[in-house]
Design a protein around this motif. Sequence first.
Motif, PDB file in Angstrom:
ATOM      1  N   UNK A  26       0.652  -1.093   0.021  1.00  0.00           N
ATOM      2  CA  UNK A  26       0.066  -0.106  -0.066  1.00  0.00           C
ATOM      3  C   UNK A  26       1.065   1.236  -0.106  1.00  0.00           C
ATOM      4  N   UNK A  27       1.742   1.198   0.758  1.00  0.00           N
ATOM      5  CA  UNK A  27       2.755   2.561   0.759  1.00  0.00           C
ATOM      6  C   UNK A  27       3.274   2.646  -0.617  1.00  0.00           C
ATOM      7  N   UNK A  28       3.761   1.957  -1.414  1.00  0.00           N
ATOM      8  CA  UNK A  28       4.333   1.988  -2.808  1.00  0.00           C
ATOM      9  C   UNK A  28       3.243   2.476  -3.714  1.00  0.00           C
ATOM     10  N   UNK A  29       1.785   1.739  -3.567  1.00  0.00           N
ATOM     11  CA  UNK A  29       0.874   2.151  -4.434  1.00  0.00           C
ATOM     12  C   UNK A  29       0.465   3.528  -4.094  1.00  0.00           C
ATOM     13  N   UNK A  30       0.368   3.901  -2.795  1.00  0.00           N
ATOM     14  CA  UNK A  30       0.154   5.383  -2.453  1.00  0.00           C
ATOM     15  C   UNK A  30       1.041   5.973  -3.137  1.00  0.00           C
ATOM     16  N   UNK A  31       2.218   6.014  -3.437  1.00  0.00           N
ATOM     17  CA  UNK A  31       3.372   7.055  -4.078  1.00  0.00           C
ATOM     18  C   UNK A  31       2.937   7.081  -5.625  1.00  0.00           C
ATOM     19  N   UNK A  66      -0.252   6.839  -6.653  1.00  0.00           N
ATOM     20  CA  UNK A  66      -1.321   7.601  -6.595  1.00  0.00           C
ATOM     21  C   UNK A  66      -1.217   9.142  -6.546  1.00  0.00           C
ATOM     22  N   UNK A  67      -0.090   9.378  -5.789  1.00  0.00           N
ATOM     23  CA  UNK A  67       0.294  10.845  -5.269  1.00  0.00           C
ATOM     24  C   UNK A  67       0.902  11.458  -6.653  1.00  0.00           C
ATOM     25  N   UNK A  68       1.614  10.621  -7.377  1.00  0.00           N
ATOM     26  CA  UNK A  68       2.223  11.021  -8.774  1.00  0.00           C
ATOM     27  C   UNK A  68       0.970  11.477  -9.607  1.00  0.00           C
ATOM     28  N   UNK A  94       6.162   2.881 -13.145  1.00  0.00           N
ATOM     29  CA  UNK A  94       6.963   2.047 -13.114  1.00  0.00           C
ATOM     30  C   UNK A  94       8.091   2.299 -12.281  1.00  0.00           C
ATOM     31  N   UNK A  95       8.617   3.463 -12.765  1.00  0.00           N
ATOM     32  CA  UNK A  95      10.071   4.216 -11.982  1.00  0.00           C
ATOM     33  C   UNK A  95       9.619   4.586 -10.372  1.00  0.00           C
ATOM     34  N   UNK A  96       8.239   5.150 -10.322  1.00  0.00           N
ATOM     35  CA  UNK A  96       8.073   5.227  -8.783  1.00  0.00           C
ATOM     36  C   UNK A  96       7.927   4.201  -8.088  1.00  0.00           C
TER      37      UNK A  96
END
Length: 98
Positions: A20-25, A27-29, A61-63
């Motif tokens: 979830x923390x990675x997916x949140x990043x 979504x933030x982008x 992908x990069x995020x």
Amino acid sequence: MPVVNVSLQVLPSVPEEDIYPVVDKVIEMIQQSGVKYVVGPMETTMEGEFDTLMEIVRKAQTVCCEAGAKRVISVVKIDYRPEGVTIEEKIEKYRNKA
């Protein structure tokens, strides 16, 4: 080019507690990009110009990798119609009307 819809689901290869923390990043982008979007339980659907949305997909992908993923599997769905297609026309009738 007409407005299109692109749905993106990212599946980062990280420990379960970090998903979830990675997916949140990601979504933030997407938020920072300024495109219209709707977050769903399995994917995020965006609305905008095709090339802009594909650039967001590329950046996702990069995020994920910058957030610690060793690998990313992404599922992308594109809804294209020559006259354009909007998120609103698809979900308006399902919104709660009080």
